[in-house]
Each structure stands twice: as structure tokens, then as C-alpha cells.
Design an enzyme around this catalytic site. Structure first.
Site, PDB file in Angstrom:
ATOM      1  N   GLY A 119       0.776  -1.232   0.000  1.00 21.34           N
ATOM      2  CA  GLY A 119       0.000   0.000   0.000  1.00 21.34           C
ATOM      3  C   GLY A 119       0.803   1.275   0.000  1.00 21.34           C
ATOM      4  N   GLY A 164       2.683   2.437  -2.534  1.00 28.36           N
ATOM      5  CA  GLY A 164       2.714   3.100  -3.832  1.00 28.36           C
ATOM      6  C   GLY A 164       3.748   2.581  -4.803  1.00 28.36           C
ATOM      7  N   THR A 177       3.491   0.062  -7.107  1.00 29.02           N
ATOM      8  CA  THR A 177       2.893  -0.098  -8.436  1.00 29.02           C
ATOM      9  C   THR A 177       2.503   1.255  -9.025  1.00 29.02           C
ATOM     10  OG1 THR A 177       2.043  -2.262  -7.752  1.00 29.02           O
ATOM     11  CG2 THR A 177       1.090  -1.291  -9.726  1.00 29.02           C
ATOM     12  N   GLU A 233     -11.220  -0.271  29.587  1.00 27.07           N
ATOM     13  CA  GLU A 233     -10.622   0.745  28.719  1.00 27.07           C
ATOM     14  C   GLU A 233     -10.102   1.917  29.539  1.00 27.07           C
ATOM     15  OE1 GLU A 233     -10.008   0.051  25.774  1.00 27.07           O
ATOM     16  OE2 GLU A 233     -11.242  -1.753  25.678  1.00 27.07           O
TER      17      GLU A 233
END
Length: 704
Positions: A220, A222, A224, A440
Site C-alpha cells: 500500500g 505506492g 505499483t 478501557e
């Protein structure tokens, strides 16, 4: 790989298909002509009718035919009528061997006026040929049709031809202006383009054109897209192919396709060849389940020969992309083949802002949207992640019926990309909401009380993805490394939820299972890879590869003894025990802050950074840790006095949380599943697994 003729629609013509169709049409027409005109004018009648005609006086001429068909042809003096049907004056009837003598006697008795004759029947040579070879022709045609479809049409016997696609100059171009966040890679590739456009300028100073460029980096980022930009910028033939296209079920096809691809590029030089996912064919030889002499390795060997066989000024450059450079064969990576290896990593703040600007074009953003603030929240995201954030924001805006993308849509889009979509249908009991809020809250409180932790930016008890709730701890700036104290802080607030359950509820659920897994992984990385343990020492006990390459690790013995493995386990356990003690201490000293935080969470369900900062004003910070030195026999020196200001050990940074470089401990996606316990619920709620870290996104997020 010469260009094939194309139809007006842009599809390649299939010359062999057209020829086969014409042959079939000709055969059908021939059969029809033979069927219509191949008869001699005689009409078929019954045997009984034929014998009755012979017994009468209307037979003028007779012919007895024997052979593969036994019949009698009669010429009559008047038309023969079979009911309402007029058969004419030429009729024939067939007979069997048992009637042969009777038929011959009947013909002799009839004594036709023009006599009778005998004849041996024989087929014409062309009909015999047609009947003999027609089944074979049909079989060959069917086989040809199947092969053409299997090979994409028109290339029935061209298995060894390359499948590379020539870049269409008429298609919409991607240029370097469309690539953001990878300035160094763009600069290197732009120079490659200049090599091809004006090679004389470089040859004048003795420079040789690079033979290969390898783009590597996480998915992801970049790689290509950079190759597409080179295709759009370079005014030379650009051939693109995937690494998986070389290998087929037929032996030798891959090597043949490599030869064909490189020969075509040489014939059209200067040219560029782009191979995407080259690890499919270029992985380490002698490893993997296929053995040492499989089709893939034969293809790789041919590729090595072709790359090393370039003439000095051939003007053909190979560009390849992969996200598994660690498994590529060393012979492929040496200078002379891939002369340049360009890392394409996750973008920094400037790069993220540029990427967001590129993908924001054409999207109506509200006037108060600050893309820089979005970029700061997206630390660690790749270019594909950032593009997905803006696309998700646009989808959410359209879903809600609005026309403008506002900050709420962007905030929700970031959460969807990082943690997954919110689960509105999940119903939690009051007890579960209470336990989730305390859990949390424990993570957030411990993170706020640590001296080296990044700020807590968000806490929610709303289920999202696989988590029933989560806490986001996001650094305020990009980091290239983390200190030992920062990692110890991460261990501490990872254990915050477990400490709350044990200390306040006096029971522990299956919820913290993912917390324990992530904390254990960080601790083991500290001990085995980073030399952050005085007991084990400054050694790297793990292998060279972080990811398993099936076959390469097979049969390899551990690189350390069983005693060392036991020592590692003990040291990991010690780190986790100390982290739990620190988390427990924070909760005991700040119980009133925890209760106020839980009260706000139960009321609002989600708290942002500003609201959390207000609650954490009264938090009692943990005292700085003692200075850590791997051996007490080594003296501790004074703090740095040159190169900037540095605070004392234990308070190095309030912006921690960035993954380690270059080999960060890989942390699972938030909300990993807990152990499968019969009868226990799952999915991140109390009693189910679901706390995690989003280490891949450059943030720490604990999710219940």
C-alpha cells in the site's frame, strides 16, 4: 510481441479463429450441396411396390445394383403414383440377400423393353474422403477451439510467448505529479527516465545505464503507482507483467516467456520492463516446498541470465516491485542486475499531507476541514490507507444524504480504516458496559500516568470491528525509534485492563487475552532482538527474517540452546510482572480519576483528546525509572552535552508510540480473538477476547 491488429472496439482480432470458421462454413455448404444435388433423380419406393411393378407391364428398363447397397433402379413408361404422391418415372427399391434370387427372377420375367443390366455399387472418391475424415476434422476443430479459449484466444500454441502488456499511450496517464509521499523514489525513477531519453549525457562522463531497479516496501505504499507514473512519463515502450504470469503448469513455459519478453524489449529499445510482485518467481532458490529444480527456479535462472546478458548500452531497464525483499534470491539482488534498490516506506507527516491533498481533489470538503490535522492522526498509515480514509469519508457523507465532507465524516473514516466499522447492532448488558468502561479506563489511565507514553487521544466503549471498545494512544509526531523506557510504558498500559479486572472486580475474564499476547510479543522482542535485557545480554537470538518463508526454515535447528530459551522465558515473564505491578500501582494511586473517567464513558460512550486531558489533570504520574545499564560493572556517564537538550533518563519523550525502525515488533490488529473457551462468548465483550494494539498504524490502541 508485435502488436496485433485490433477491431474498432479495441479487441484483438483472432486470425486462426476466422480461418477455422471459414473452414467449417465450407464443409457445411459442401454437405448441403451434396445432399441436394448428389442424388440421381430416382425416388425410393417399397420392395413390395417394386415387385408389383416388375410383375406389370410398365417397366421399360431395369438395373440390378449389388455391393454395399442392394437395390433395383427402374425406368417406367408412365408415372408411378403412391397414393396422392407422384413418384415420377424413375423409382428404386431395396432388397435383402434372402430375396436376391426372387428379385433377379422377377427382373428376368419382366423382360424390360430396353433390357436390364447388373452393376456393382461404389461411392465417389470425394464422398468417401469426406465421410472418412469428417469425424477427425470435427475432433481437431473442437480441440482447437478449447485450446484457444484456454489460452485467451488466438494463441493456441503460443504457450511460451510473454503475456506482458504494452502500455497504451491513449489511456489516461499517471504521472509523477500524482505520486505523493515518496519524493526520494520519484527522484530516482525520474533519473531512470532521463537515462532513456538522453543516454548520451550520462555516457559522456562514463556512466552506465542501470540494468534494474527494485522497489520494495510494505503493502500500500505506492510501488505499483510509481511504476505507472514511469509508464506515463517515459516516451518509450513500457511492458508490464506480473511475476505469477511466468509460471504455468507446463515445464519450460516460464523460461520461454522470459526470453520472449526480453527479446521483444531489446528489439524495441530503449524500453522499460516492469514485473510486479517479483517474489512470485524470484524467491530464494533451493527453498520452498517445490524442491530445488522446479519450474519457478528454471524461470528465475533464465531471468538471471537475461539481466546479466544485457549489452552495455542496450537501453533496456527492468523495474520490479515486491513487499518481500527478504525472500528474494541473492543473485537477483547483486549489482549488475538490480543496481538500484529503492525503499518505499510509509510516508511522514509531509508525505501524508501531500497524499491527502492528491486524493482530496474532486471531493467537496467543508471549509473547516484541516487535512494537516488528519495527517497527524494518521501516523503510520500508508498511501492506500489514506486514500481509503477519504473514500470512506465520501461514502459516509453520501450515505447520510449530505453534500459536504465534514470533520465528523473524516473522524469516523479514520476509525473505520484503523479499527473496522462500528457494530450498531451489538447489544451489551449494563454489567458488560461497566466492565468494558473500567477495562478501557485502565488502559487510558496507565498510559496517561506514564512518563514516556504518547497522549491518549480517544477512548470508547462502542463496539467496532472485532473489539467491544478501544483506547487510542497516538504520538504527536513521527518517530524513527523507541527507547527501552518507552517500550516499558507500552507494556504497562497494555496490562492496565488486566490490572483493573483483577484489582477492582476481583476476577479476570477472557477479554485481556489479546493484551497478554501483544505485551508478550513486545517483551520477547526486547529480550531476543533488541538487547534490552541485562540477564540475556546484548545478543540477537531470532533469525534474520521476521516473517516465515516456508521451506527456508525447514530443518534448521534453533540458534540458541534450551537453557537460553528458558532464560528468555524467565526474562519475558519478569518484564510482564513488572509491567503489571506498575499498572496496579497507577490504578491504586489514581482510583478517583479512574472512577470519574468511567462515569464519563458510561454517559458519553466516547471521549476525545480534549475531554480526556480535562479528566487526567489530577493524575499522579509514576516516578522516573532508575537508570538502566546492561551491566553494573560499566560506569554510567553524564547526559549528552552536545547536539541539543536531552532530559534525564525516564522522561525521554511524551511522543512515543511510533513503531521501531527498521524492524519494529509486529503487533496484531486491534481486537484479536481470545482463546476458544467452551461456553464463553467471543467478540471483545467481557468474557470474550478482544484487546489489541494497532502497531501497524503507528498508534497503540487497546480494544476490548
Amino acid at each position: 510481441m508485435a502488436d496485433s491488429a485490433k477491431t474498432p472496439r479495441g479487441k484483438k482480432r483472432r486470425p486462426f479463429t476466422g480461418l477455422a470458421l471459414w473452414i467449417i462454413v465450407a464443409l457445411l455448404l459442401g454437405m448441403a450441396m451434396f445432399s441436394l444435388f448428389g442424388r440421381d433423380g430416382y425416388q425410393q419406393i417399397d420392395t413390395q411396390q417394386g415387385l408389383e411393378l416388375l410383375a406389370g407391364d410398365t417397366v421399360e428398363q431395369a438395373k440390378i445394383i449389388d455391393g454395399n447397397q442392394q437395390r433395383v433402379d427402374l425406368v417406367l413408361t408412365e408415372d408411378f403414383k403412391d397414393g396422392d404422391e407422384d413418384k415420377g418415372t424413375q423409382v428404386r427399391f431395396s432388397y435383402v440377400d434372402a430375396r436376391g434370387d426372387a428379385v433377379v427372377q422377377a427382373v428376368e420375367d419382366a423382360a424390360p423393353a430396353k433390357g436390364y443390366t447388373d452393376e456393382i455399387a461404389s461411392s465417389s472418391w470425394w464422398s468417401t474422403l469426406l465421410l472418412s475424415f469428417l469425424p477427425l476434422l470435427i475432433f481437431i476443430g473442437l480441440f482447437w477451439f478449447l485450446i484457444m479459449n484456454a489460452q485467451g484466444g488466438g494463441k493456441a500454441m503460443q504457450f511460451g510467448k510473454s503475456k506482458a502488456k504494452l502500455f497504451n499511450k491513449e489511456a489516461p496517464k499517471v504521472t509523477f505529479a500524482d505520486v505523493a509521499g515518496a519524493d526520494e523514489a520519484v527522484e530516482e525513477l525520474d533519473e531512470i527516465k532521463q537515462f532513456l531519453v538522453d543516454p548520451g549525457r550520462y555516457q559522456a562522463v562514463g556512466a552506465k545505464i542501470p540494468k534494474g531497479v527494485l522497489l520494495y516496501g510494505p503493502p500500500g505504499t505506492g510501488k505499483t503507482l510509481l511504476a505507472k507514473a514511469v509508464a506515463g512519463e517515459a516516451n518509450v515502450p513500457f511492458y508490464s507483467i506480473s511475476g505469477s504470469d511466468f509460471v504455468e503448469m507446463f515445464v519450460g513455459v516460464g523460461a520461454s516467456r522470459v526470453r520472449d519478453l526480453f527479446n521483444t524489449a531489446k528489439e524495441n529499445a530503449p524500453a522499460i520492463i516492469f514485473i510486479d510482485e517479483i517474489d512470485a518467481v524470484g524467491r530464494h532458490r533451493g527453498a520452498g516446498m517445490g524442491g530445488g529444480h522446479d519450474e519457478r527456479e528454471q524461470t528465475l535462472n533464465q531471468m538471471l541470465v537475461e539481466m546479466d546478458g544485457f549489452e552495455e548500452n542496450q537501453n533496456v531497464i527492468l523495474i520490479a516491485a515486491t513487499n518481500r525483499v527478504d525472500i528474494l534470491d541473492p543473485a537477483l539482488l547483486r549489482p549488475g542486475r538490480f543496481d538500484r534498490q529503492i525503499g518505499v516506506e510509509a510516508p511522514d507527516l509531509k508525505g501524508r499531507l501531500h497524499i491527502l491533498g492528491v486524493h482530496a481533489k474532486g471531493k467537496p470538503l467543508a471549509h473547516d476541514v484541516d487535512l494537516e490535522a488528519v495527517a497527524k492522526r494518521a501516523i503510520g498509515m500508508s498511501g492506500a490507507d489514506l486514500a481509503n480514509v477519504l473514500n470512506e469519508a465520501a461514502l459516509l457523507t453520501a450515505r447520510s444524504g449530505n453534500q459536504i465532507i465534514d470533520n465528523r465524516a473524516l473522524d469516523e473514516a479514520i476509525d473505520r480504516v484503523s479499527m473496522g466499522p462500528q457494530r450498531y447492532s451489538k447489544v451489551m448488558t449494563e454489567r458488560e458496559r461497566q466492565m468494558t468502561a473500567y477495562h478501557e479506563g485502565g488502559h487510558a489511565l496507565v498510559a496517561a500516568a506514564m512518563n514516556n507514553s504518547a497522549p491518549v487521544t480517544k477512548v470508547t466503549i462502542l463496539p467496532r470491528g472485532r473489539a467491544g471498545g478501544y483506547t487510542m494512544v497516538v504520538p504527536t509526531q513521527d518517530r524513527n525509534y523507541q527507547s527501552r523506557n518507552e517500550l516499558l510504558d507500552r507494556l504497562a498500559y497494555a496490562m492496565g485492563g488486566y490490572a483493573v479486572e483483577e484489582s477492582i472486580f476481583h476476577d479476570v475474564t477472557t477479554g485481556p487475552s489479546s493484551d497478554l499476547q501483544n505485551a508478550t510479543k513486545i517483551a520477547r522482542t526486547m529480550v531476543m532482538q533488541l538487547g534490552m535485557s541485562g540477564t540475556v545480554g546484548q545478543v540477537a537470538l531470532s533469525g534474520e527474517q521476521d516473517e516465515v518463508f516456508v521451506g527456508m526454515q525447514q530443518g534448521q535447528a534453533p540458534r540458541f540452546s534450551a537453557e537460553t530459551a528458558s532464560l528468555v522465558d524467565q526474562e519475558v515473564r519478569t518484564l510482564l510482572d513488572n509491567a503489571l505491578d506498575e499498572a496496579w500501582s497507577v490504578i491504586v494511586e489514581n482510583r478517583h480519576v479512574l472512577d470519574r473517567l468511567v462515569e464519563e464513558l458510561l454517559e458519553k460512550e466516547t471521549l476525545n483528546e480534549r475531554e480526556l486531558a480535562q479528566i487526567f489533570r489530577d493524575v499522579k504520574k509514576q516516578p522516573p525509572r532508575e537508570v538502566w545499564i546492561s551491566s553494573t560493572e560499566r560506569p554510567s556517564l553524564a547526559a549528552p552535552s552536545v547536539g541539543g537538550t536531552t532530559t534525564a533518563t525516564g522522561t525521554e519523550s511524551h511522543d512515543a508510540g511510533e513503531p521501531l525502525q527498521p524492524n519494529p515488533p509486529e503487533l496484531p490488529h486491534p481486537g484479536g480473538e481470545g482463546p476458544q473457551i467452551p461456553g464463553a462468548p467471543h467478540g471483545g465483550e467481557p468474557g470474550g477476547g478482544g484487546y489489541g494494539y494497532d502497531g501497524s498504524a503507528g498508534t497503540d490502541g487497546t480494544g476490548r
